[in-house]
Design an enzyme around this catalytic site. Structure first.
Site, PDB file in Angstrom:
ATOM      1  N   GLY A  62      11.921  54.157  -4.159  1.00 36.81           N
ATOM      2  CA  GLY A  62      10.586  53.929  -4.693  1.00 36.81           C
ATOM      3  C   GLY A  62       9.523  54.643  -3.884  1.00 36.81           C
ATOM      4  CB  CYS A  63       9.391  55.824  -0.439  1.00 42.26           C
ATOM      5  SG  CYS A  63       9.335  54.165   0.226  1.00 42.26           S
ATOM      6  CD  GLN A  64       4.158  61.217  -2.872  1.00 39.36           C
ATOM      7  OE1 GLN A  64       3.412  60.246  -2.867  1.00 39.36           O
ATOM      8  NE2 GLN A  64       3.698  62.454  -2.879  1.00 39.36           N
TER       9      GLN A  64
END
Length: 156
Positions: A62-64
């Site tokens: 979910g992290c860029q």
């Protein structure tokens, strides 16, 4: 799943900034650019995460950016606390990890679960200035730590 181990050895990691110190520092910084620079500086102070722990199993989705996070159950003065180790390939995210550590690191699972993290993010104005992708990544890390704390608290 992140690594969990019981440890009674002395903690040799350096002391990071506390959440109260972080809030005080942010009050003296006049704009988001100064705060962002400060976050990046905090990221440089993060304890190193061994390359062997930067695995897919420890990755926060979910992290860029690429983010890895592990927790270890340690016994401190008769209480079990979660010790968090994390790293990222992005400088600003390393700073956000430092914020996360200031809030959660070496706290009991009960302390972690009762902490109003959104209040801290609001005080630091992270909710105002971070892009939606960065916020999603930050909350992905929060959810991971809270899940680990819940599992320990429930004896899973």
């Amino acid at each position: 799943m992140s690594s969990k181990q019981n440890s009674t050895t002395a903690d040799t990691t350096q002391t990071m900034i506390t959440i109260n110190e972080l809030i005080e520092e942010f009050e003296f910084l006049h704009d988001w650019e100064e705060r962002c620079d400060f976050l990046i500086d905090l990221g440089f102070e993060l304890p190193d995460m061994p390359e062997s722990e930067k695995t897919e199993a420890n990755r926060v989705h979910g992290c860029q950016s690429m983010v890895w996070l592990t927790t270890e159950l340690k016994n401190r003065e008769g209480e079990n606390v979660l010790h968090i180790t994390a790293d990222s390939d992005a400088l600003i995210v390393k700073g956000l990890i430092a914020v996360l550590l200031a809030i959660y690191n070496d706290k009991t699972p009960k302390e972690i679960l009762k902490t109003d993290v959104r209040q801290y993010f609001s005080q630091l104005q992270l909710d105002k200035y971070l892009s939606s992708q960065r916020k999603n990544g930050l909350f992905g890390m929060v959810e991971r730590v809270q899940r680990e704390a819940r599992e320990v608290a429930e004896g899973i």
